[in-house]
Design a protein around this motif. Sequence first.
Motif, short mmCIF file in Angstrom:
data_model
loop_
_atom_site.label_atom_id
_atom_site.label_comp_id
_atom_site.label_asym_id
_atom_site.label_seq_id
_atom_site.Cartn_x
_atom_site.Cartn_y
_atom_site.Cartn_z
N LEU A 34 -74.55 -5.89 35.80
CA LEU A 34 -75.72 -6.77 35.74
C LEU A 34 -76.64 -6.44 34.56
N HIS A 93 -75.52 -9.43 43.21
CA HIS A 93 -74.09 -9.25 43.44
C HIS A 93 -73.87 -9.08 44.94
N VAL A 144 -72.04 -1.86 39.76
CA VAL A 144 -72.55 -3.23 39.83
C VAL A 144 -73.81 -3.37 38.97
#
Length: 83
Positions: free
Chosen positions: A46, A25, A42
């Motif tokens: 993921l 990311h 994040v």
Amino acid sequence: MTNTFAGEWELYVVTDGTSLEWPEHSFERTTPVPTAQERENVLALLGYAIPDDAVWEWQELPNSPMDRVELLASIGVRPTGGA
């Protein structure tokens, strides 16, 4: 997590696959450094979570005195089955 050649922050998860297959990311910014909560969010997107006892470790990569500083941050994660 690292700052790219352009200085933007990028988070990636090292897996058994090739680096082209690693989940990643880009925060698409140079400053500020992404907060711990942003990084955790994040990682969740993921499909990974940070274990309760894990802590971020920061490393400054050696460069010549005139070069931009490169920083790396790492932490152990576990898959959550998401993403």
